[in-house]
Design an enzyme around this catalytic site. Structure first.
Site, mmCIF file in Angstrom:
data_model
loop_
_atom_site.group_PDB
_atom_site.id
_atom_site.type_symbol
_atom_site.label_atom_id
_atom_site.label_comp_id
_atom_site.label_asym_id
_atom_site.label_seq_id
_atom_site.Cartn_x
_atom_site.Cartn_y
_atom_site.Cartn_z
ATOM 1 C CG ASN A 8 -1.837 1.103 1.171
ATOM 2 O OD1 ASN A 8 -1.831 1.841 0.345
ATOM 3 N ND2 ASN A 8 -2.002 1.942 2.658
ATOM 4 C CD1 TRP A 9 3.945 1.266 -2.492
ATOM 5 C CD2 TRP A 9 3.627 2.165 -4.750
ATOM 6 N NE1 TRP A 9 4.855 0.802 -3.430
ATOM 7 C CE2 TRP A 9 4.183 1.113 -4.449
ATOM 8 C CE3 TRP A 9 3.946 2.906 -6.016
ATOM 9 C CZ2 TRP A 9 5.530 0.827 -6.051
ATOM 10 C CZ3 TRP A 9 4.466 2.261 -6.825
ATOM 11 C CH2 TRP A 9 5.236 1.560 -6.799
ATOM 12 C CG HIS A 93 -6.228 2.217 5.083
ATOM 13 N ND1 HIS A 93 -5.899 3.074 6.143
ATOM 14 C CD2 HIS A 93 -5.027 1.431 4.372
ATOM 15 C CE1 HIS A 93 -4.992 3.091 6.206
ATOM 16 N NE2 HIS A 93 -4.097 1.654 5.825
ATOM 17 C CD GLU A 163 -4.053 -2.598 7.409
ATOM 18 O OE1 GLU A 163 -2.666 -2.322 7.271
ATOM 19 O OE2 GLU A 163 -4.544 -0.826 6.971
ATOM 20 N N GLY A 169 2.246 2.190 10.279
ATOM 21 C CA GLY A 169 2.798 3.523 10.647
ATOM 22 C C GLY A 169 3.377 4.557 11.828
ATOM 23 C CB SER A 200 4.605 -1.867 12.064
ATOM 24 O OG SER A 200 4.156 0.033 12.289
ATOM 25 N N GLY A 221 2.257 -1.034 4.345
ATOM 26 C CA GLY A 221 2.358 0.433 4.152
ATOM 27 C C GLY A 221 4.360 1.204 3.785
ATOM 28 N N GLY A 222 4.485 1.124 4.572
ATOM 29 C CA GLY A 222 6.072 2.181 4.762
ATOM 30 C C GLY A 222 6.896 1.244 3.840
HETATM 31 P P1 PGA Z 1 2.387 0.231 7.695
HETATM 32 O O1 PGA Z 1 0.757 0.894 6.998
HETATM 33 O O2 PGA Z 1 2.698 -1.093 7.512
HETATM 34 O O3 PGA Z 1 3.160 2.140 7.444
HETATM 35 O O4 PGA Z 1 2.429 0.900 9.153
HETATM 36 C C1 PGA Z 1 0.128 -0.459 6.852
HETATM 37 C C2 PGA Z 1 -0.981 0.301 6.038
HETATM 38 O O5 PGA Z 1 -1.706 1.339 6.038
HETATM 39 O O6 PGA Z 1 -2.069 -0.595 5.080
#
Ligand code: PGA
Length: 243
Positions: A8-9, A93, A163, A169, A200, A221-222
């Site tokens: 997920n960019w 999300h 999530e 994040g 994360s 994500g990140g």
């Molecule tokens: P993250 O984000 O891996 O940076 O915690 C996950 C997401 O936004 O789906």
């Protein structure tokens, strides 16, 4: 159960950066028994679909409107997503739920519309820290799934991503026991949808997270913004699951 590792960019990258990261991913990620996909900004989708065309990487969006067309300024429809060869779409999300105030009923309309148009929805669920601390985590997730799935006849084409909002994040994933309990709980509610964990996920915790039963993949994500890190996470999952 089908396994999926999705990037997920979020709201990152110029078109040039998106292209070069996508090309890097195509070079680095050649085969995988799990499905691999990248969910990118609407602005990037058309170009990415060309870059991913002859690769194993599939394309996803991060949101959509449920209507096919019309006076919905600023929105993007399922028909538009299909026209750029998009196959998946993240819906509900936590950032959509909390920043943009999308509720369960609205998200349910999107889930139904995605399925009608041949897109695979990735329905995100997860509790906030307050909800967890006040003992409501299971109720919240259960409500989000029940309402998100309302009036669906077949849920096997929906992917669920658990999530926990407090782990997104932050650099710190939820602990193994928390993830394990919630994934088992979701599995008891939904028999045939893959359940991804997100929040994360990084190269350094991917091996540990891959060992949890009922974790059928990740939403990253990140750490998906660098091809090398994303590849590393995929390889660790494959190593644990397939040896
Ligand atoms: P993250 O984000 O891996 O940076 O915690 C996950 C997401 O936004 O789906």
């Amino acid at each position: 159960m089908r396994n999926i590792i999705a990037a997920n960019w979020e709201m990152n990258f110029s078109i040039q950066e998106a292209e070069s990261t996508a090309k890097d991913m195509v070079k680095k990620i050649k085969k995988s028994p799990a499905d691999i996909l990248v969910c990118a900004s609407f602005v990037h989708l058309d170009r990415l679909s060309k870059i991913f065309k002859n690769s194993i990487i599939k394309l996803g969006a991060q949101n959509m409107h449920f209507e096919e067309k019309g006076a919905f300024t600023g929105e993007t429809s399922p028909v538009m997503l299909k026209s750029v060869n998009c196959e998946y779409v993240i819906l509900g999300h936590s950032e959509r739920r909390h920043i943009f105030k999308e509720d369960d009923g609205f998200i349910n309309k999107k889930v139904k519309s995605a399925l009608t148009h041949g897109l695979t929805p990735i329905l995100c669920v997860g509790e906030t820290l307050d909800e967890r601390n006040s003992g409501q985590a299971f109720d919240v997730v259960s409500r989000q799934i029940k309402k998100g799935f309302e009036s669906l006849l077949d849920t096997s084409d929906v992917i669920i991503a658990y999530e926990p909002v407090w782990a997104i994040g932050t650099g710190v994933a939820a602990d193994i026991e928390t993830i394990s309990e919630m994934h088992d709980f979701i599995r008891s509610m939904v028999k045939n949808s893959p359940i991804l964990y997100g929040g994360s996920v990084k190269p350094k915790n991917a091996e540990e997270l891959s060992q949890i039963e009922n974790v059928d993949g990740f939403l990253v994500g990140g750490a998906s913004l660098k091809a090398e890190d994303f590849k590393d996470i995929i390889e660790k999952f494959i190593k644990i699951r397939w040896g």
